[in-house]
Write a protein that holds these residues in place. Structure first.
Motif, PDB file in Angstrom:
ATOM      1  N   GLU A  32       0.790  -1.253   0.001  1.00  0.00           N
ATOM      2  CA  GLU A  32      -0.104  -0.085   0.024  1.00  0.00           C
ATOM      3  C   GLU A  32       0.823   1.335  -0.041  1.00  0.00           C
ATOM      4  N   LEU A  33       0.761   2.060  -0.856  1.00  0.00           N
ATOM      5  CA  LEU A  33       1.219   3.202  -1.142  1.00  0.00           C
ATOM      6  C   LEU A  33       0.408   4.402  -0.563  1.00  0.00           C
ATOM      7  N   ASP A  34       0.606   5.124   0.374  1.00  0.00           N
ATOM      8  CA  ASP A  34      -0.139   6.312   0.906  1.00  0.00           C
ATOM      9  C   ASP A  34       0.844   7.286   1.771  1.00  0.00           C
ATOM     10  N   ALA A  38       4.838   6.862   1.551  1.00  0.00           N
ATOM     11  CA  ALA A  38       5.331   7.438   0.542  1.00  0.00           C
ATOM     12  C   ALA A  38       6.733   7.764   0.299  1.00  0.00           C
ATOM     13  N   CYS A  60       4.141  -1.816 -11.198  1.00  0.00           N
ATOM     14  CA  CYS A  60       2.920  -1.691 -10.324  1.00  0.00           C
ATOM     15  C   CYS A  60       2.180  -2.941 -10.050  1.00  0.00           C
ATOM     16  N   LEU A  63       1.487  -3.501  -6.542  1.00  0.00           N
ATOM     17  CA  LEU A  63       0.996  -2.197  -5.766  1.00  0.00           C
ATOM     18  C   LEU A  63      -0.705  -2.565  -5.429  1.00  0.00           C
ATOM     19  N   CYS A  66      -3.084   2.946  -3.791  1.00  0.00           N
ATOM     20  CA  CYS A  66      -2.181   4.200  -4.075  1.00  0.00           C
ATOM     21  C   CYS A  66      -3.226   5.281  -4.006  1.00  0.00           C
ATOM     22  N   GLY A  70       0.835   9.144  -2.693  1.00  0.00           N
ATOM     23  CA  GLY A  70       1.585   7.956  -3.510  1.00  0.00           C
ATOM     24  C   GLY A  70       1.586   8.736  -5.190  1.00  0.00           C
ATOM     25  N   VAL A  97      -5.534   0.205  -8.662  1.00  0.00           N
ATOM     26  CA  VAL A  97      -4.543   1.424  -8.903  1.00  0.00           C
ATOM     27  C   VAL A  97      -4.822   2.302 -10.207  1.00  0.00           C
TER      28      VAL A  97
END
Length: 134
Positions: A32-34, A38, A60, A63, A66, A70, A97
């Motif tokens: 998880e990109l948050d 980040a 990705c 992933l 996002c 992100g 995503v």
């Protein structure tokens, strides 16, 4: 925190792996990109640019999420890469995503590939970017 390590960075929710593939740096965020994770992506992207990689391929495929923070990390890397004569290529986005990029219109400013293999193959044939696929 090891500033000399290039291989990977991890928190509980995001792992980022970096490797060289030809003249590209392949950055693979998994998880998880948050706003909490980040920097785990920002730092390796900036390190790659500082080392002279102007073509960044972000795989990705692992992933899972996002958010806007992100997205801003990726947009910032794109600006720096383009200033260095390269760009950021996104590969293998999962639908959840891809939807963030679609809703925000960010997909229009990135070169998006269906898979990592497609992104790496496009390195040698830049005509692929002009084929209008998307």
């Amino acid at each position: 925190m090891d500033r000399g390590t290039v291989g990977s960075a991890q928190s509980g929710r995001l792992l980022v792996e970096v490797r060289e593939e030809g003249s590209s740096a392949v950055v693979t965020p998994a998880g998880e990109l948050d706003h909490h994770t980040a920097d785990l992506l920002r730092e390796p992207l900036e390190d790659c640019l500082e080392k002279g990689f102007s073509r960044l391929v972000v795989d990705c495929s692992r992933l899972e999420f996002c958010d806007s923070t992100g997205l801003n990390v990726l947009l910032g890397a794109r600006l720096k890469a383009e200033a260095a004569g390269g760009g950021v290529h996104l590969a293998g986005m999962l639908p959840v995503v891809a939807r963030v990029f679609e809703i925000t219109g960010a997909e229009a400013v990135f070169t998006v590939h269906d898979s990592l293999d497609d992104a790496l193959a496009a390195e040698t044939g830049t005509a692929d970017e002009a084929d209008g696929a998307g």
